[in-house]
Design an enzyme around this catalytic site. Sequence first.
Site, PDB file in Angstrom:
ATOM      1  CG  ASP A 158     -75.376 -31.623  24.151  1.00  0.00           C
ATOM      2  OD1 ASP A 158     -75.797 -30.566  23.651  1.00  0.00           O
ATOM      3  OD2 ASP A 158     -76.113 -32.576  24.474  1.00  0.00           O
ATOM      4  CG  ASP A 178     -80.761 -30.035  27.302  1.00  0.00           C
ATOM      5  OD1 ASP A 178     -80.813 -29.823  28.527  1.00  0.00           O
ATOM      6  OD2 ASP A 178     -81.004 -29.160  26.451  1.00  0.00           O
TER       7      ASP A 178
END
Length: 180
Positions: free
Chosen positions: A10, A12
């Site tokens: 991922d 952020d």
Amino acid sequence: MSAVSAVLFDRDGTLVADVPYNRDPDRVRTLPGAVEAVALARAAGLPTGVVSNQSGIGRGLLTAEDVTRVNRRADELLGGLDAWLYCPHAPDADCPCRKPRPGLILAAAERLGVPPAECLVVGDIAADVLAARAAGARGVLVPNAATAPVEVRRFARQSAPDALTAVRDALGARPGRWPR
């Protein structure tokens, strides 16, 4: 347990500091261990990628060009990843790519030429781990201050303190460490 053939992260809150709806590449900051996690995966010969929900596009807060510029800066700081995929849809769009659905994971695995079951997905919220499960991949939760406590408890057996530890543990392939 199948071998790890690719690592998907991922963006952020996992690789870079979470700046909500960031459209400014100058605000991109890597998180501790992120550069090393990518480097470790690459040193092991594994393709790497990013799979990220970017609902700011669907909400009209960002453009695809904004996300591309931020991704390009993150890629520079992280030393280069092989694939960058994101879901541009708002949460209510009911699309197949928005995590926790498997679309991003499946697309990344296809782009990288590996079976989804051989992907490790590292993220900071339940949607990341659930998307991995839905795709038949292994998910690891790397909690941060924004991760809901209930998610931390739910995925305690599938967690690591940071992305580097998640990759190290997966490459060590300790049987039973990362149940699906």
